[in-house]
Write a protein that holds these residues in place. Structure first.
Motif, mmCIF file in Angstrom:
data_model
loop_
_atom_site.group_PDB
_atom_site.id
_atom_site.type_symbol
_atom_site.label_atom_id
_atom_site.label_comp_id
_atom_site.label_asym_id
_atom_site.label_seq_id
_atom_site.Cartn_x
_atom_site.Cartn_y
_atom_site.Cartn_z
ATOM 1 N N ASP A 5 0.819 -1.071 -0.089
ATOM 2 C CA ASP A 5 0.058 -0.029 0.003
ATOM 3 C C ASP A 5 0.740 1.266 0.145
ATOM 4 O OD1 ASP A 5 0.822 -0.019 2.572
ATOM 5 O OD2 ASP A 5 -0.917 -0.022 3.804
ATOM 6 N N LEU A 47 -0.927 -6.350 -9.488
ATOM 7 C CA LEU A 47 -2.104 -5.698 -9.366
ATOM 8 C C LEU A 47 -3.050 -6.504 -8.571
ATOM 9 C CD1 LEU A 47 -2.600 -3.782 -12.533
ATOM 10 C CD2 LEU A 47 -1.848 -2.824 -10.483
ATOM 11 N N THR A 52 -0.498 -1.133 -5.861
ATOM 12 C CA THR A 52 -1.174 -0.064 -6.560
ATOM 13 C C THR A 52 -0.291 0.504 -7.494
ATOM 14 O OG1 THR A 52 -0.060 1.458 -5.262
ATOM 15 C CG2 THR A 52 -2.291 0.653 -4.363
#
Length: 103
Positions: A5, A47, A52
């Motif tokens: 993240d 992905l 991301t």
């Protein structure tokens, strides 16, 4: 292991090396593919694993635009955020920060 993240547990920016290690471990790769974002299978797997476009851009040393272009080239659907203005600010907000009806 880092969570995919772009933020470390302490809220600090994650380095490219840390992201490369996380991607390599998560996808069970032998080595980090420096230009892997151009490979459709790698891109889909990264992905799908929760990384991301910003994470991939940092890990590969390219712009987010390069990741979006590679995805478009391989017909991988990615919703691209608005580039400027109020729409961009709304895009980046936490969904709970926008007032609305509760379900």
């Amino acid at each position: 292991m880092l969570q995919p993240d772009s933020q470390s547990p302490a809220g600090e920016e994650v380095t490219a090396q840390e992201l490369q290690t996380a991607i390599t471990d998560t996808l069970a790769l032998d080595v980090f593919p420096l230009e892997g974002y151009r490979n459709p299978d790698y891109l889909r797997d990264a992905l799908a694993a929760g990384f991301t476009p910003a994470d991939l851009a940092t890990a590969h040393g390219v712009s987010r635009r390069s990741i979006y272009r590679a995805a478009a080239t391989h017909d991988i659907e990615l919703q691209q955020p608005p580039s400027t203005g109020p729409a961009r600010l709304l895009w980046e907000l936490d969904a709970d920060a926008v007032p609305g009806e509760s379900a």
